[in-house]
Design a protein around this motif. Structure first.
Motif: not given
Length: 141
Positions: A128-141
Motif C-alpha cells: 500500500l505504501a509502495a503504491n501511493g499510500g501513507k502508511v505509518p512505519e510501525e505497520l510496515r516491515s
C-alpha cells in the motif's frame, strides 16, 4: 480482480472520494468507477503522465481508522490481516488469505496460518505504501 487489487480499490477508492476536495475533477473521475479508476492511479503515479494530478498520498491509517470507528464490531486492522479484510468487506477466509499469499509470492508454509497472516499484513502495508499510500512505519516491515 486480484485480492490485493480489491484491497487497494477499497482503500484508494475511499481515499480518492475523501481526499479529493481540493481537486474536484479527481473526485468526479473516481466516483463513476472507483474500482477501475482510483486503484490504478497510485501505482501509475511514479510512471504515469500526470503524477501531480492524483490527490496527495492516501492516508491509509486515517481511512481505516475511520472505517473501524463505524464498524459494528471491534476490528484490530493494525495487526490482523483477517480484521483488515473484514473491515474492507472482503472475504477473510483461510482460502482467500492463501490466495492473497500466492499473489504476493509467499514462500512459507501456507498451513501455518499464524506466520502467514503476520507476513501478509506486513506485505499488504508495504505494498500500500509502495503504491501511493501513507502508511505509518510501525505497520510496515
Amino acid at each position: 480482480m486480484s485480492i490485493f487489487g480489491s484491497i487497494m480499490s477499497k482503500i484508494f477508492g475511499h481515499g480518492a472520494a475523501a481526499s479529493a476536495a481540493p481537486a474536484p475533477d479527481d473526485a468526479a473521475k473516481a466516483s463513476p468507477a472507483p474500482s477501475s479508476t482510483a486503484a490504478p492511479m497510485p501505482g501509475q503515479a511514479a510512471g504515469g503522465a500526470t503524477p501531480q494530478m492524483p490527490q496527495q498520498p492516501v492516508d491509509v491509517a486515517a481511512i481505516l481508522t475511520e472505517r473501524a470507528a463505524k464498524a459494528p464490531q471491534k476490528l484490530d486492522w493494525q495487526r490482523s490481516i483477517v480484521d483488515l479484510m473484514k473491515l474492507l468487506d472482503l472475504d477473510s477466509s483461510l482460502k482467500a488469505r492463501q490466495e492473497l499469499a500466492r499473489e504476493l509470492n509467499y514462500s512459507g508454509d501456507m498451513n501455518d496460518s499464524a506466520a502467514m497472516n503476520i507476513w501478509l499484513h506486513r506485505q499488504v502495508m508495504d505494498k500500500l505504501a509502495a503504491n501511493g499510500g501513507k502508511v505509518p512505519e510501525e505497520l510496515r516491515s
